[in-house]
Design a protein around this motif. Structure first.
Motif, PDB file in Angstrom:
ATOM      1  N   ASN A   1       0.813  -1.745   1.199  1.00 23.30           N
ATOM      2  CA  ASN A   1       0.801  -1.177   0.010  1.00 23.30           C
ATOM      3  C   ASN A   1       0.882  -1.788  -1.076  1.00 23.30           C
ATOM      4  OD1 ASN A   1       1.283   1.437   1.628  1.00 23.30           O
ATOM      5  ND2 ASN A   1       3.353   1.316   1.567  1.00 23.30           N
ATOM      6  N   THR A   2       1.513  -2.947  -1.149  1.00 24.27           N
ATOM      7  CA  THR A   2       1.514  -3.801  -2.275  1.00 24.27           C
ATOM      8  C   THR A   2       0.128  -4.457  -2.798  1.00 24.27           C
ATOM      9  OG1 THR A   2       3.835  -4.515  -1.752  1.00 24.27           O
ATOM     10  CG2 THR A   2       2.664  -5.909  -3.195  1.00 24.27           C
TER      11      THR A   2
ATOM     12  N   GLU B   1       7.511   1.212  -7.585  1.00 20.03           N
ATOM     13  CA  GLU B   1       6.457   2.508  -7.385  1.00 20.03           C
ATOM     14  C   GLU B   1       5.116   1.872  -7.578  1.00 20.03           C
ATOM     15  OE1 GLU B   1       6.527   6.285  -9.257  1.00 20.03           O
ATOM     16  OE2 GLU B   1       8.497   6.583  -8.099  1.00 20.03           O
ATOM     17  N   ASP B   2       4.865   0.872  -8.391  1.00 26.88           N
ATOM     18  CA  ASP B   2       3.371   0.365  -8.574  1.00 26.88           C
ATOM     19  C   ASP B   2       3.489  -0.853  -8.901  1.00 26.88           C
ATOM     20  OD1 ASP B   2       0.614   0.402  -8.573  1.00 26.88           O
ATOM     21  OD2 ASP B   2       0.490   1.253 -10.256  1.00 26.88           O
TER      22      ASP B   2
ATOM     23  N   HIS C   1       7.690  -6.241  -3.047  1.00 29.14           N
ATOM     24  CA  HIS C   1       6.837  -5.273  -2.529  1.00 29.14           C
ATOM     25  C   HIS C   1       7.003  -3.923  -3.132  1.00 29.14           C
ATOM     26  CE1 HIS C   1       7.193  -8.684   0.566  1.00 29.14           C
ATOM     27  NE2 HIS C   1       6.111  -8.485   0.223  1.00 29.14           N
ATOM     28  N   LYS C   2       5.909  -3.045  -2.965  1.00 30.10           N
ATOM     29  CA  LYS C   2       5.906  -1.697  -3.154  1.00 30.10           C
ATOM     30  C   LYS C   2       6.894  -0.974  -2.340  1.00 30.10           C
ATOM     31  CE  LYS C   2       2.969   2.426  -4.298  1.00 30.10           C
ATOM     32  NZ  LYS C   2       1.508   2.737  -4.066  1.00 30.10           N
TER      33      LYS C   2
ATOM     34  N   ARG D   1       4.805  -2.275   4.003  1.00 31.91           N
ATOM     35  CA  ARG D   1       5.007  -2.349   2.546  1.00 31.91           C
ATOM     36  C   ARG D   1       4.289  -3.553   1.869  1.00 31.91           C
ATOM     37  NH1 ARG D   1      11.076  -4.931   1.756  1.00 31.91           N
ATOM     38  NH2 ARG D   1      10.697  -6.944   3.303  1.00 31.91           N
TER      39      ARG D   1
ATOM     40  N   SER E   1      -2.229  -1.593  -3.908  1.00 33.80           N
ATOM     41  CA  SER E   1      -1.854  -1.445  -5.279  1.00 33.80           C
ATOM     42  C   SER E   1      -2.480  -2.484  -6.271  1.00 33.80           C
ATOM     43  CB  SER E   1      -0.344  -1.243  -5.553  1.00 33.80           C
ATOM     44  OG  SER E   1       0.107  -1.097  -6.814  1.00 33.80           O
TER      45      SER E   1
END
Length: 292
Positions: free
Chosen positions: A52-53, A135-136, A119-120, A49, A56
């Motif tokens: 992913n953050t 989500e973003d 975090h995402k 996660r 993004s």
């Protein structure tokens, strides 16, 4: 057409040149995003996660860099950069006043990333008003998918408080209010029995240390109020669970508590309504009685 002829054609047609530059920037952004996505997909040096953050945020930086670069290209096409820099003092003041919120959003987004506040994929509460899954995370905006399905887009500068429900662990806190006519000793015994069942049936949800021992198993915290909202005695049951299963654990906790209270016939507190008028006696009603 040779390369020189093509360059000459672009020199003579500034609009076409700008469109070509825009297309090149668009392709470069897509390639960079693809490279970043592939890189994080093939590596596991940090938590998923967090990857992913970071992905993004990097995508957001790339997009804004390309956009700002293209704006400077347009300005250079119609306005001399030297003249622009010469008037930078006046322009700086004008832009500074107009871009205060933009700069505020940028710095807030950077602080979210640096301070690791969210975090995402986290479930959060924004400004004690909006609740949903991240989500973003961008430099300017935060996108949160609410439980209803609506997508909330809020500028980073407008965010005052964030409550993160996915930060290593969460404490399930459930309160039970019994009637004043219910024996406190019996109520306590029933709740302790319910906690034993909770620890047995929800053992997999509990947060555990390296020795597989729960940090804080389900237990009766105690009587938290002698007169809760003038209705009865209030008791509190708590237990520390893993953050990712908090909502499931909380729902099952309430169900198990309700089953134990029902099976042991505990008298629960009732809503009491008092109506009074001058010259007449007070009339008392409980939630089970009809007002006529």
């Amino acid at each position: 057409m040779s390369l020189d002829d093509f360059n000459s054609y672009l020199e003579e047609n500034p609009i076409i040149r700008l469109l070509v530059i825009a297309a090149i920037l668009f392709v470069v952004v897509l390639i960079l995003r693809k490279v970043i996505h592939t890189f994080f997909k093939k590596t596991d040096f940090i938590e998923e996660r967090k990857e992913n953050t970071l992905e993004s945020m990097l995508n957001s930086i790339i997009s804004y860099t390309a956009l700002i670069g293209f704006i400077f290209v347009i300005l250079d096409e119609f306005i001399s950069i030297e003249r622009l820099l010469a008037g930078a003092g006046v322009i700086g003041i004008i832009v500074g006043i107009g871009a205060q919120s933009l700069i505020k959003d940028f710095f807030a987004g950077l602080f979210f990333l640096y301070e690791k506040q969210l975090h995402k994929g986290d479930f959060i509460s924004v400004n004690n008003t909006f609740h949903g899954t991240v989500e973003d995370i961008g430099l300017r905006f935060l996108k949160v998918r609410q439980w209803s399905g609506k997508l909330l887009t809020i500028s980073n500068g407008q965010i005052k408080t964030i409550e993160n429900y996915n930060f290593e662990y969460m404490r399930v806190i459930e309160k039970v209010t019994t009637s004043f006519h219910q024996d406190p000793k019996q109520a306590y015994q029933v709740l302790e029995k319910a906690c034993e069942r909770l620890n047995e049936e929800l053992h997999e949800y509990l947060k555990k240390d390296l020795t597989d021992k729960p940090y804080e198993p389900f237990q009766v915290y105690g009587m938290s109020s002698l007169n809760h909202e003038h209705r009865g005695y209030e008791y509190t049951v708590v237990g520390v669970v893993n953050d990712l299963v908090y909502w499931t654990a909380a729902k099952k906790t309430r169900l198990i508590l309700a089953e134990e209270l029902f099976e042991n016939n505990l008298f629960m507190a009732e809503q009491r309504v008092e109506l009074s008028s001058s010259g007449h006696e007070d009339h008392h009603f409980t939630s089970n009685e009809k007002l006529t």
